[in-house]
Motif scaffolding. Structure first.
Motif, short mmCIF file in Angstrom:
data_model
loop_
_atom_site.label_atom_id
_atom_site.label_comp_id
_atom_site.label_asym_id
_atom_site.label_seq_id
_atom_site.Cartn_x
_atom_site.Cartn_y
_atom_site.Cartn_z
N SER A 12 4.98 -79.29 15.65
CA SER A 12 5.30 -78.71 16.97
C SER A 12 4.68 -77.33 17.14
N ILE A 34 3.42 -75.13 29.56
CA ILE A 34 4.88 -74.98 29.56
C ILE A 34 5.57 -76.32 29.33
N LEU A 35 5.10 -77.36 30.01
CA LEU A 35 5.72 -78.68 29.83
C LEU A 35 5.57 -79.19 28.40
N TRP A 36 4.37 -79.05 27.83
CA TRP A 36 4.17 -79.50 26.46
C TRP A 36 4.96 -78.64 25.46
N ALA A 37 5.07 -77.34 25.73
CA ALA A 37 5.85 -76.48 24.84
C ALA A 37 7.32 -76.90 24.85
N ILE A 38 7.85 -77.18 26.04
CA ILE A 38 9.23 -77.66 26.14
C ILE A 38 9.41 -78.97 25.39
N PHE A 39 8.45 -79.87 25.54
CA PHE A 39 8.52 -81.16 24.84
C PHE A 39 8.54 -80.95 23.33
N ILE A 41 9.32 -78.26 21.62
CA ILE A 41 10.53 -77.57 21.19
C ILE A 41 11.69 -78.56 21.08
N ILE A 42 11.79 -79.46 22.05
CA ILE A 42 12.84 -80.49 22.00
C ILE A 42 12.64 -81.40 20.80
#
Length: 114
Positions: A12, A34-39, A41-42
Motif C-alpha cells: 500500500s 486521492i481515490l487510490w490512496a483511500i483505497f 489505506i482501506i
C-alpha cells in the motif's frame, strides 16, 4: 501477526508513493491519486485489523467482512474498466479525426499526378 498483515501495508505504501510520483510528473490527476490512496489505506486497515471489515460490512448491510472486501474490490475493478473503456473510446475518436484531417490535407487529385 500474519504475513499478509505485513505485506499489504508495505504494498500500500509503495502504491501510494507511486501514484504521488505520477501526480508530480503530471501523469495522474489529483482526484485519482486521492481515490487510490483511500483505497490502499482501506486495504492496509483491513490487513492489519481484519475485524475492521466486519464493522464496515454491517454498516452497508452485508453480513461478513470478507464479502464486503470482495464487493469493494469488484467495484474498484469495474470502475477501472469503465475508465479504461472511456479512455480507449476517446483515443479512437481522436485517431479517426486525425486520420481524416491528414487525408484531407494530403489529398492528391488526378490533375496533379499528370
Amino acid at each position: 501477526m500474519l504475513l499478509y498483515s505485513i505485506i499489504f501495508p508495505i504494498i500500500s505504501i509503495i502504491a501510494i508513493v507511486w501514484f504521488l510520483f505520477r501526480y508530480l510528473n503530471q501523469k495522474q490527476s489529483l482526484l485519482t491519486v486521492i481515490l487510490w490512496a483511500i483505497f490502499w489505506i482501506i486495504v492496509s486497515l483491513f490487513a492489519i485489523f481484519p475485524n475492521f471489515s466486519n464493522a464496515f460490512a454491517k454498516l452497508f448491510g452485508i453480513t461478513r467482512g470478507l464479502d464486503f472486501i470482495i464487493i469493494l474490490v469488484f467495484a474498484v475493478l469495474v470502475y477501472t474498466i469503465f475508465k479504461l473503456y472511456n479512455r480507449v473510446d476517446k483515443l479512437r475518436d481522436d485517431v479517426n479525426t486525425l486520420v481524416k484531417e491528414i487525408a484531407l490535407k494530403n489529398e492528391i487529385t488526378l490533375e496533379e499526378e499528370e
